[in-house]
Enzyme design. Structure first.
Site, PDB file in Angstrom:
ATOM      1  N   CYS A 186      31.718  43.465  39.603  1.00 35.25           N
ATOM      2  CA  CYS A 186      31.776  44.653  38.739  1.00 35.25           C
ATOM      3  C   CYS A 186      30.620  44.717  37.747  1.00 35.25           C
ATOM      4  CB  CYS A 186      33.106  44.703  38.001  1.00 35.25           C
ATOM      5  SG  CYS A 186      34.498  44.787  39.118  1.00 35.25           S
TER       6      CYS A 186
ATOM      7  N   HIS B  21      32.404  49.261  31.669  1.00 33.93           N
ATOM      8  CA  HIS B  21      32.947  49.184  33.026  1.00 33.93           C
ATOM      9  C   HIS B  21      34.402  49.657  32.975  1.00 33.93           C
ATOM     10  CE1 HIS B  21      34.397  47.872  36.799  1.00 33.93           C
ATOM     11  NE2 HIS B  21      34.984  46.775  36.369  1.00 33.93           N
TER      12      HIS B  21
ATOM     13  N   ASN C 202      39.179  51.420  39.199  1.00 30.07           N
ATOM     14  CA  ASN C 202      38.064  50.483  39.047  1.00 30.07           C
ATOM     15  C   ASN C 202      37.174  50.585  40.288  1.00 30.07           C
ATOM     16  OD1 ASN C 202      36.388  48.251  38.994  1.00 30.07           O
ATOM     17  ND2 ASN C 202      37.965  46.825  38.316  1.00 30.07           N
TER      18      ASN C 202
HETATM   19  C1  LIG Z   1      46.811  43.608  36.743  1.00 27.23           C
HETATM   20  C2  LIG Z   1      47.512  43.887  35.412  1.00 27.23           C
HETATM   21  C3  LIG Z   1      47.550  45.383  35.178  1.00 27.23           C
HETATM   22  C4  LIG Z   1      48.942  43.371  35.530  1.00 27.23           C
HETATM   23  O1  LIG Z   1      49.616  43.570  34.289  1.00 27.23           O
HETATM   24  P1  LIG Z   1      50.447  42.380  33.632  1.00 27.23           P
HETATM   25  O2  LIG Z   1      51.078  42.921  32.426  1.00 27.23           O
HETATM   26  O3  LIG Z   1      49.506  41.217  33.473  1.00 27.23           O
HETATM   27  O4  LIG Z   1      51.513  42.124  34.733  1.00 27.23           O
HETATM   28  P2  LIG Z   1      51.897  40.783  35.499  1.00 27.23           P
HETATM   29  O5  LIG Z   1      50.865  40.463  36.532  1.00 27.23           O
HETATM   30  O6  LIG Z   1      52.209  39.708  34.511  1.00 27.23           O
HETATM   31  O7  LIG Z   1      53.196  41.249  36.189  1.00 27.23           O
HETATM   32  C5  LIG Z   1      54.321  41.678  35.458  1.00 27.23           C
HETATM   33  C6  LIG Z   1      55.377  42.116  36.434  1.00 27.23           C
HETATM   34  O8  LIG Z   1      54.976  43.354  37.055  1.00 27.23           O
HETATM   35  C7  LIG Z   1      55.020  43.193  38.483  1.00 27.23           C
HETATM   36  N1  LIG Z   1      53.978  44.016  39.081  1.00 27.23           N
HETATM   37  C8  LIG Z   1      52.730  43.656  39.444  1.00 27.23           C
HETATM   38  N2  LIG Z   1      52.084  44.708  39.966  1.00 27.23           N
HETATM   39  C9  LIG Z   1      52.958  45.737  39.937  1.00 27.23           C
HETATM   40  C10 LIG Z   1      52.860  47.089  40.345  1.00 27.23           C
HETATM   41  N3  LIG Z   1      51.749  47.592  40.886  1.00 27.23           N
HETATM   42  N4  LIG Z   1      53.920  47.883  40.153  1.00 27.23           N
HETATM   43  C11 LIG Z   1      55.060  47.418  39.599  1.00 27.23           C
HETATM   44  N5  LIG Z   1      55.200  46.129  39.210  1.00 27.23           N
HETATM   45  C12 LIG Z   1      54.156  45.315  39.365  1.00 27.23           C
HETATM   46  C13 LIG Z   1      54.812  41.715  38.696  1.00 27.23           C
HETATM   47  O9  LIG Z   1      55.300  41.322  39.957  1.00 27.23           O
HETATM   48  C14 LIG Z   1      55.614  41.118  37.568  1.00 27.23           C
HETATM   49  O10 LIG Z   1      56.957  41.143  37.883  1.00 27.23           O
HETATM   50  P3  LIG Z   1      57.929  39.943  37.466  1.00 27.23           P
HETATM   51  O11 LIG Z   1      57.919  39.958  35.956  1.00 27.23           O
HETATM   52  O12 LIG Z   1      59.216  40.337  38.071  1.00 27.23           O
HETATM   53  O13 LIG Z   1      57.320  38.709  38.045  1.00 27.23           O
HETATM   54  C15 LIG Z   1      46.817  43.157  34.214  1.00 27.23           C
HETATM   55  O14 LIG Z   1      46.977  41.766  34.329  1.00 27.23           O
HETATM   56  C16 LIG Z   1      45.344  43.477  34.161  1.00 27.23           C
HETATM   57  O15 LIG Z   1      44.963  44.541  33.783  1.00 27.23           O
HETATM   58  N6  LIG Z   1      44.475  42.510  34.493  1.00 27.23           N
HETATM   59  C17 LIG Z   1      43.053  42.751  34.612  1.00 27.23           C
HETATM   60  C18 LIG Z   1      42.754  43.245  35.987  1.00 27.23           C
HETATM   61  C19 LIG Z   1      41.366  43.774  36.151  1.00 27.23           C
HETATM   62  O16 LIG Z   1      40.956  44.648  35.433  1.00 27.23           O
HETATM   63  N7  LIG Z   1      40.642  43.245  37.158  1.00 27.23           N
HETATM   64  C20 LIG Z   1      39.348  43.653  37.471  1.00 27.23           C
HETATM   65  C21 LIG Z   1      38.365  43.151  36.466  1.00 27.23           C
HETATM   66  S1  LIG Z   1      36.765  43.657  36.865  1.00 27.23           S
END
Ligand SMILES: CC(C)(COP(=O)(O)OP(=O)(O)OC[C@H]1O[C@@H](n2cnc3c(N)ncnc32)[C@H](O)[C@@H]1OP(=O)(O)O)[C@@H](O)C(=O)NCCC(=O)NCCS
Length: 324
Positions: free
Chosen positions: A112, A251, A281
């Protein structure tokens, strides 16, 4: 005196994939996606919309805005992690499509952060030879590189391309400072295998396919801290106060990452350009798409200070400050 942007362009595929559409594909919903990421829809490439085609369309617009022809370009650098082939590079396909016969062309992979890495490369070429004109492109078809059964990742990414033509100006405009960093020891928090090795000795039993894998929470934490560090470094080296920045173009990974970052940097809401809700993204393409949209919307004028920052797999990250 420095490296300026002569023109920008962008190209997005026609097809929209909304959060409601995703609800029919994996166990998710619009509310979860919108509140955690800010994304409402993303674009998905269809037939004839490979990354090099999107890149070429974006480049054509950037060249037209710059008022130069493809033959005037000396170097084409494409930042991508999702070209349709590994070899030749996406940049060579763009060269062919544009008929940019006087250029040499290659790709870079900084995930990215690819556009900012390419932007800095272009700056170095232009500083070394003031006659050089460089076409810098970020282009992705990440729809081809996500596991559509993995709700942790498939909701985040989208396709598109953005381009900028960089050249020398003896005015007081130009790139003021850049900061690029990486930490390969954190590779396993965000990665994508290539095709399985045909050499048996090099085969990886953990290669379950060429798609993105991610530890979302860890990525989130590092992204905010890392981008803040890069931004503070370029501001300090350019002796610029954050309040003097006309527009921050980050980004477009995730609205919560951006809000946290902007809060820490104390940037006003109206000084930030955000379009993650429309495109998700788009990795290396996200900054040049946002830059082109911001410019087209009249949010940047000559003499304005514009700040870019990015974070991605590697990990890679960075920032760049330019007087437009
Ligand atoms: C990916 C992201 C949105 C997930 O949010 P989070 O608050 O960290 O969520 P978690 O991964 O801890 O998951 C929380 C719960 O939601 C669930 N979940 C994950 N994806 C889901 C979706 N698309 N829809 C519904 N539930 C979802 C998980 O399974 C978890 O459930 P559980 O509590 O029963 O285990 C967040 O971590 C994030 O923004 N990370 C950065 C990602 C990014 O930008 N990457 C590219 C960088 S260049």
């Amino acid at each position: 005196m420095g490296t300026i942007v002569l023109g920008t362009g962008s190209c997005l595929p026609e097809k929209r994939l909304t959060n409601d559409d995703l609800e029919k594909m994996v166990d998710t919903n619009d509310e979860w996606i919108a509140t955690r990421t800010g994304i409402k829809e993303r674009r998905i490439a269809g037939k004839g919309e490979e990354a090099y085609i999107l890149a070429t369309r974006a480049a054509e617009k950037a060249l037209a805005q710059a008022g130069i022809s493809a033959q005037d370009i000396d170097i084409i650098v494409v930042a991508t992690i999702s070209s349709h082939m590994i070899m030749p590079s996406c940049a060579c396909f763009v060269q062919k499509e544009l008929g940019a016969a006087n250029a040499f062309a290659y790709d870079i992979n900084a995930a990215c952060s690819g556009f900012l890495y390419a932007f800095d490369l272009a700056d170095q070429y232009v500083k070394a030879d003031h006659n050089k004109k460089v076409l810098v492109i970020g282009a992705e078809t990440l729809s081809a590189r996500v596991n559509w059964e993995d709700r942790n990742t498939c909701i985040l990414f989208g396709d598109g391309a953005g381009a900028a033509v960089l050249a020398y100006s003896d005015s007081d405009r130009g790139i003021m400072a850049s900061n690029l960093q990486s930490d390969g020891s954190l590779w396993n928090l965000l990665y994508m295998h290539g095709p399985q090795s045909t050499n048996k000795d090099l085969q990886d039993k953990n290669n379950h396919g060429s798609h993105i894998l991610m530890e979302g929470r860890e990525v989130f934490k590092y992204a905010v801290k890392a981008m803040e560090g890069s931004v503070r470094d370029v501001l300090e080296r350019a002796a610029v106060d954050v309040k003097d920045i006309k527009l921050v173009i980050p980004h477009q990974a995730n609205i919560r990452i951006l809000n946290k970052l902007l809060e820490r940097l104390q940037v006003d809401e109206e000084a930030v350009f955000i379009n993650v809700q429309k495109y998700g993204n788009t990795s290396a393409a996200s900054i040049p798409i946002a830059l082109d949209e911001a410019f087209q919307a009249g949010k940047i004028s000559k003499g304005d200070m514009v700040l870019f920052c990015s974070f991605g797999g590697g990990f890679t990250w960075g920032a760049s400050l330019i007087t437009w």
